[in-house]
Design a protein around this motif. Structure first.
Motif: not given
Length: 503
Positions: A17, A20, A129, A134, A150-151, A153-154
């Motif tokens: 985990e 990225n 999730e 993406y 950004t995986n 995140k943002s």
């Protein structure tokens, strides 16, 4: 003995985990069958992303309610079909990939479960999730395409990077790419020799060669500052003996302009415009003649814009191609405007209301732009006539005491230019324009109203490095509304006072 839980690949979860873990791929949607579930605004966003990147994509939209914009959009895409109905599991038949944009969390979970039962990859809007993949922010220049992730995140950071890359990568790079493709077809020999030849051809892309202005901008700024200080000092020494006593007995006017210079420079740094307009309105209200007011403004801008320009240069916010197109015509216009205004100094009583009307109009324009700040033209409609824009902006700015940012910056942004790079370029151009127009004013007028001049110089210089760093952290709309109203009130007062004198 207890052991850390393992994945199927015998990799600890903590290690798996970290960072990225997304595997980047480019999917040929034009060869797949795509299902889009949802026809609202989010569905429109997903569909636009799909067709913009793969205009021949075979897309089926399933939704009970369809946004009318979607109906209009698909007119140009014959491979996009609409099924206006409620979703059911049979919609997943004969499908290769699924996009979900329903906004219904329960339905999203259901669709994901049923899609996985059929072995389909799925993307669920705003639910990382639930996603198997993406959609990244895309930068495209012809056949060159860069995807940013950004995986999850943002998305804001991804969009910001997209803006920077989109403006920083020249459109001409696609032409280079096509030429490389053609060259590649003509190469002979083994793989190693082909790679060596291609590396040599593309070497200039990684050498990061800079223009003369980019390599020497620091020294150009310092040389201009030294030239200005020397010329100003020599002029004052020969023509203004009162200047020596001024340093001992400072007029209270200095402190008014010190505070005004700081506030106006902070506002200018936040929205990239209005320093000249606000300062001109303030100077006229304080009793300065138009030419002397413009001189004070431009002298103060030498140091403040030198600092701001340097800060934007260090932060990489300067478009050097735009700078080269802008600077020479702008300097010519500024010097000409300063010369004409200085020649009319004896008629300041009549010039003052004209400048007041001009700043009144500019205040209205700033106020109008405040409510249209997010409206932009498409990227393909970038303004082309940079030279004439620079000349007009430089002339009006010098002749009327302000307007460079209001005219040039707003025109560049409205014409499709990137706001951040436009701001940095306009700032660093402004330094040279202010320097040359100030020298013209000095030659024509000598030193006058030094309380105002020094106050603006020190106040704006103190604000400039702060303003450059907070330029993207302040609500530009709020500031523009306030500035527009204040400028209009002060300018209207100047015009009314002139009319009352005539009466």
């Amino acid at each position: 003995m207890l052991q850390s839980p393992k994945t199927n690949n015998n990799v600890p979860f903590s290690q798996e985990e970290k960072g990225n873990q997304l595997f980047p791929v480019f999917v040929k949607l034009n060869q797949l069958r795509t299902l889009l579930i949802g026809g609202g605004n989010i569905g429109l966003e997903k569909l636009t992303a799909i067709v913009n990147n793969s205009f021949q994509a075979d897309v089926t939209i399933v939704a009970e309610n369809i946004n009318p914009v979607i109906v209009d959009l698909i007119v140009g895409y014959p491979n996009v079909k609409i099924k206006q109905k409620r979703y059911d599991a049979s919609d997943l038949n004969d499908v290769d990939i699924v996009f979900v944009a329903t906004g219904d969390n329960v339905l999203n979970e259901q669709i994901r479960t049923e899609a996985h039962d059929k072995g389909l990859l799925i993307n669920v809007a705003d639910k990382p999730e639930l996603c198997d993949f993406y959609l990244g922010s895309i930068v495209q220049k012809g056949d060159l395409k860069i995807a940013i992730s950004t995986n999850g995140k943002s998305p804001t950071i991804a969009k910001r990077l997209k803006e920077i890359l989109n403006d920083g990568i020249p459109a001409e790079l696609d032409e280079t790419l096509q030429n490389m493709s053609a060259l590649r077809q003509t190469l002979k020999g083994d793989f190693a020799s082909k790679v060596k030849t291609l590396n040599k051809v593309t070497e200039n892309l990684i050498n990061n060669k800079k223009s003369f202005a980019e390599r020497n901008i620091k020294w150009l700024i310092w040389l201009s500052i030294i030239l200005f200080i020397y010329t100003a000092g020599l002029t004052l020494w020969n023509t203004e003996p009162e200047f020596k006593t001024f340093l001992i007995d400072i007029d209270p006017l200095f402190y008014w302009f010190l505070g005004a210079g700081f506030v106006f420079a902070m506002v200018d740094g936040a929205i990239g415009m209005s320093y000249g307009v606000t300062t001109a309105s303030f100077s006229l209200a304080m009793g300065l003649p138009p030419a002397s007011a413009s001189m004070a403004i431009h002298i103060s801008e030498v140091l403040s814009n030198g600092i701001a320009g340097w800060m934007h240069y260090k932060m990489g916010n300067v478009n050097w191609k735009l700078f080269r197109l802008l600077i020479i015509p702008a300097i010519i216009g500024a010097v000409l405007g300063a010369y004409i205004l200085s020649s009319l100094e004896h008629y300041s009583a009549y010039v003052k209301p004209v400048v007041g009307v001009y700043t009144l109009v500019l205040g209205g324009i700033i106020l109008k732009k405040a409510f249209n700040i997010k409206k932009k033209k498409a990227a393909g409609d970038k303004i082309k006539k940079i030279g004439p824009l620079g000349f007009v902006g430089g002339f009006i700015d010098a002749a009327f005491g302000g307007g460079w940012g209001s005219i040039v910056l707003s025109s560049l942004i409205a014409g499709g230019r990137h706001p951040l790079f436009s701001l940095g370029t306009v700032k660093i151009s402004r330094f040279f324009i202010a320097t040359l127009s100030s020298l013209t004013f000095f030659t024509m007028l000598g030193g006058r109203y030094w309380e105002a001049v020094l106050g603006l110089i020190i106040g704006s210089a103190l604000a400039s490095p702060i303003a450059a760093r907070v330029s993207n952290k302040i609500s530009a709309k709020t500031i523009m509304v306030a500035v527009g109203i204040i400028v209009m009130i002060v300018s209207l007062r100047s015009v009314i006072m002139f009319i009352l004198k005539l009466i």
